[in-house]
Design an enzyme around this catalytic site. Structure first.
Site, PDB file in Angstrom:
ATOM      1  CE1 TYR A  61      -2.685  -2.691   0.820  1.00 24.07           C
ATOM      2  CE2 TYR A  61      -4.704  -1.027   0.658  1.00 24.07           C
ATOM      3  CZ  TYR A  61      -4.152  -2.172   1.008  1.00 24.07           C
ATOM      4  OH  TYR A  61      -5.721  -2.666   1.099  1.00 24.07           O
ATOM      5  CG  ASP A  89     -13.458  -7.504   1.932  1.00 28.84           C
ATOM      6  OD1 ASP A  89     -13.213  -6.924   2.930  1.00 28.84           O
ATOM      7  OD2 ASP A  89     -14.550  -7.037   0.795  1.00 28.84           O
ATOM      8  CE  LYS A  96       2.315 -18.202  -2.590  1.00 34.29           C
ATOM      9  NZ  LYS A  96       1.118 -19.110  -2.589  1.00 34.29           N
ATOM     10  CG  ASP A 155      -8.161  -4.896   1.860  1.00 31.35           C
ATOM     11  OD1 ASP A 155      -8.858  -4.866   2.167  1.00 31.35           O
ATOM     12  OD2 ASP A 155      -8.069  -4.879   0.556  1.00 31.35           O
ATOM     13  CG  ASP A 189      -1.386 -20.742  -1.459  1.00 26.82           C
ATOM     14  OD1 ASP A 189      -0.831 -20.118  -0.024  1.00 26.82           O
ATOM     15  OD2 ASP A 189      -1.123 -21.407  -1.596  1.00 26.82           O
TER      16      ASP A 189
HETATM   17  C1  IPM Z   1     -10.263  -2.098   4.108  1.00 30.02           C
HETATM   18  C2  IPM Z   1     -10.838  -0.870   2.238  1.00 30.02           C
HETATM   19  C3  IPM Z   1      -9.646   0.176   2.716  1.00 30.02           C
HETATM   20  C4  IPM Z   1      -8.754  -0.592   2.187  1.00 30.02           C
HETATM   21  C5  IPM Z   1      -9.268   0.750   1.285  1.00 30.02           C
HETATM   22  C6  IPM Z   1     -11.035   1.237   1.156  1.00 30.02           C
HETATM   23  C7  IPM Z   1      -8.489   1.791   0.704  1.00 30.02           C
HETATM   24  O1  IPM Z   1     -10.900  -1.865   1.822  1.00 30.02           O
HETATM   25  O2  IPM Z   1     -10.012  -0.878   5.093  1.00 30.02           O
HETATM   26  O3  IPM Z   1     -10.623  -2.629   3.613  1.00 30.02           O
HETATM   27  O4  IPM Z   1      -7.974  -0.874   1.507  1.00 30.02           O
HETATM   28  O5  IPM Z   1      -7.463  -0.694   3.406  1.00 30.02           O
HETATM   29 MN    MN Z   2     -10.704  -3.940   2.492  1.00 32.53          MN
END
Ligand code: IPM
Ligand code: MN
Length: 369
Positions: A141, A251, A191, A247, A223
């Protein structure tokens, strides 16, 4: 106690969920006798509209002065083709860096009332309770060199995955200390079969682990971790990983909680002289422009982020517990938004916020001597 809090509602559903989170924060402060000093600032697309910048200097100043910052979400489709420095997301990356909040805690747990909302079989999900510790201010990032150059077939894009020993050490300590308060197990995700960056990651994590003999450490390749999260989520306690892997995995972890709308997050930096950690608190879900302005967004991730703030930035564990209990009660009552309610009439964002605030005062009344 005086709670000096900056509020950055941001874009899309950010404003709606933040309004409910504040409702719950105000109710908590009044029930437990805390003085709330709120300021509000601009971040993301709304900040670009009003100032031309996603993270204006004024917001930087407010954030550095506050004891903690609550954020909604950033991101608007109109900026999809804008260069990176003019995108709402850049505002988020800049505030994380400005506050140097290097450890992002994303708790993922299953709720009994939501088992049927998960796409996984109930017996796999029931009882899952983990916390993902995502490194937040390093890696791909932020690494340089980065950028797009050249033309035609030679046009090329570069990002750099870079970590220093110090960056890996400090986030690892956060993970091991958390594990001590939980089931005493850290799974480090990397990884290292391909990336030198991950080889250093693994080496440093192993070194840090030697100072925590009471905590068990294991390693998973990212993975494989993605697979284990859905095959056997209960095997995880604390998951420690770098920025981009965290990240993605967080999710994925959201399915275990029934909806990404449920997930709070706390981003912590070093301790200030007062002993409190610098903190930025935001739900994981993002700005969801497709449902913005319709009262459909689930505010529980934002409300959980308020609880996390009370716990981590102010050490107010009773108050945080009260919010968690009130949330659980609302889930059990079925007064939830559409993401958690495939059938029947869903509640609106504001109705859920009202219900949590009400449950909170009932909880307080029942639990005070
Ligand atoms: C998160 C989001 C952010 C990230 C984006 C919006 C920049 O996806 O906080 O998980 O990738 O960190
Ligand atoms: Mn995210």
């Amino acid at each position: 106690m005086k709670l000096n809090v900056l509020v950055l509602p941001g874009d899309g559903i950010g404003t709606e969920v933040t309004a409910e989170a504040l409702k719950v924060l105000r109710e908590t402060a009044s029930l437990y006798g805390h003085q709330l000093v709120l300021s509000e600032g601009l971040l993301g697309g709304v900040a670009i509209h009003q100032t031309g910048m996603p993270f204006p200097d004024e917001t930087r100043k407010l954030a550095l002065e506050a004891d903690a910052t609550i954020m909604g979400a950033v991101g608007l489709p109109e900026f999809d083709n804008a260069p990176p420095e003019k995108r709402p997301e850049r505002g988020l990356l800049e505030i994380r860096k400005a506050l140097e909040v290097f450890a992002n805690l994303r708790p993922v747990r299953s709720y009994k009332a939501l088992l049927n909302s998960s796409p996984l079989k109930n017996h796999l999900v029931d009882g899952a309770d983990m916390i993902i510790v995502r490194e937040l201010t390093g890696g791909l990032y932020y690494g340089t060199p980065r950028g797009i150059s050249g033309n035609g077939n030679e046009e090329r894009a570069v990002n750099t995955m870079v970590y220093t020993r110090r960056e890996i050490e400090r986030v690892s300590h956060v993970a091991f200390q958390l594990a001590r308060k939980r089931r005493k197990k850290v799974t480090s995700v990397d990884k290292s079969n391909v990336l030198e960056n991950s080889q250093l990651w693994r080496k440093v994590v192993v070194e840090v682990a030697s100072g925590y003999g009471d905590v068990q450490l294991d390693h998973l390749l990212v993975d494989n971790c993605a697979m284990q999260l859905v095959l056997s989520p209960k095997r995880f306690d604390v998951v420690l990983t770098e920025n981009l892997f965290g990240d993605i995995l967080s999710d994925e972890g959201a399915v275990l909680a029934g909806s990404i709308g449920m997930l709070p997050s706390a981003s912590l930096g070093d301790k200030r002289p007062s002993g409190a950690s610098v903190g930025l608190y935001e739900p994981v879900h993002g700005s969801a422009p497709d449902i913005a302005g319709q009262g459909k967004a689930n505010p529980l991730g934002a409300i959980g982020s308020v609880a996390a703030m009370l716990e981590y930035s102010f050490g107010l564990t009773d108050e945080a517990r009260a919010i968690y209990e009130a949330t659980e009660e609302i889930l059990n009552s079925g007064k939830v938004t559409a993401d958690l309610k495939p059938e029947g009439k869903p509640a609106s964002t504001a109705e859920v916020g009202d219900a949590v605030a009400k449950a909170l005062s009932a909880y307080k009344a029942a639990n005070s001597k």
